[in-house]
Design an enzyme around this catalytic site. Structure first.
Site, PDB file in Angstrom:
ATOM      1  CB  VAL A  13      -0.966   0.039   1.207  1.00  0.00           C
ATOM      2  CG1 VAL A  13      -1.991  -1.082   1.108  1.00  0.00           C
ATOM      3  CG2 VAL A  13      -0.216  -0.032   2.525  1.00  0.00           C
ATOM      4  CB  SER A  14       0.609   4.402  -1.802  1.00  0.00           C
ATOM      5  OG  SER A  14       0.509   3.698  -3.012  1.00  0.00           O
TER       6      SER A  14
END
Length: 226
Positions: A13-14
């Protein structure tokens, strides 16, 4: 694990601030048959080279293994980086399978899956050639306007656009790009990052409405793959 048909998962996930969760990706990988202890993960932007989870994952992969991804964009910073990574896996005898999203047809352990990935490769090559053609055309136009070797008084939008396109090529040499555009390397890096994305000064050229007030916000999320 050498020689075993083991399944290795990678999830990313960013944002590491807790606003995004890996749970959905974990569930999909587990359902696909990946053991929990064989799932590597990162909390980092796709454009962040420092992804220790991915580095460890790629090192752990052995011939005969298959790398399982929830979505194709979890792996690469951009299409070209993705193609290079998958080609490296292929050379090592490692397969790739994508569970959902635009690349869900990709499974390099099957003939149809390899064909699907071949289409992605073709698009990446087309993108590379298109950028190169536009850059060369832009440089030729700049030379025709007497922009050879002389330093412009300031960066303009046309020069910045060409600089961004040229620097987006991983093989680009900043000094060569600057020379062809008639600017200094220092000026180039003042406006453009090494991956071709604009810095705060570059955003100000592209969008006159850009102000220093939002430069901090932009610098933390400049053209990220999320």
């Amino acid at each position: 694990m050498r020689g075993e048909a083991a399944l290795i998962g990678y999830a990313r996930v960013s944002k590491p601030d807790g606003s995004q969760t890996l749970a959905l990706q974990h569930d999909a990988l587990l359902e696909a048959g990946v053991s929990l202890d064989r799932i590597y993960e990162d909390l980092a932007s796709g454009r962040n080279d420092a992804r220790p989870g991915l580095i460890a994952c790629l090192k752990a992969l052995q011939p005969g293994n298959t790398l399982i991804l929830w979505k194709l964009d979890r792996l690469g910073r951009d299409l070209r980086h993705l193609v290079n990574t998958v080609e490296d896996l292929r050379m090592r005898g490692v397969g790739l399978k994508v569970l959902t999203g635009a690349g869900a047809q990709i499974d390099t352990t099957t003939a149809n899956g390899r064909l699907a990935f071949g289409i992605f490769v073709a698009f990446a090559e087309f993108e590379r050639e298109l950028i190169a053609e536009r850059t060369q055309a832009g440089l030729a136009a700049a030379r025709a306007r007497g922009r050879m070797g002389g330093r412009p008084r300031k960066m303009d939008k046309a020069t910045l656009t060409m600089a961004m396109a040229a620097m987006a090529d991983p093989k680009a040499v900043a000094a060569d790009v600057a020379k062809r555009l008639g600017i200094t390397t220092t000026m180039l890096y003042y406006y453009v990052n090494g991956d071709g994305s604009p810095k705060a000064a570059g955003h100000a050229v592209l969008d006159p409405a850009f102000t220093a007030d939002n430069s901090t916000k932009l610098s933390s999320r400049q053209i990220e793959v999320v």
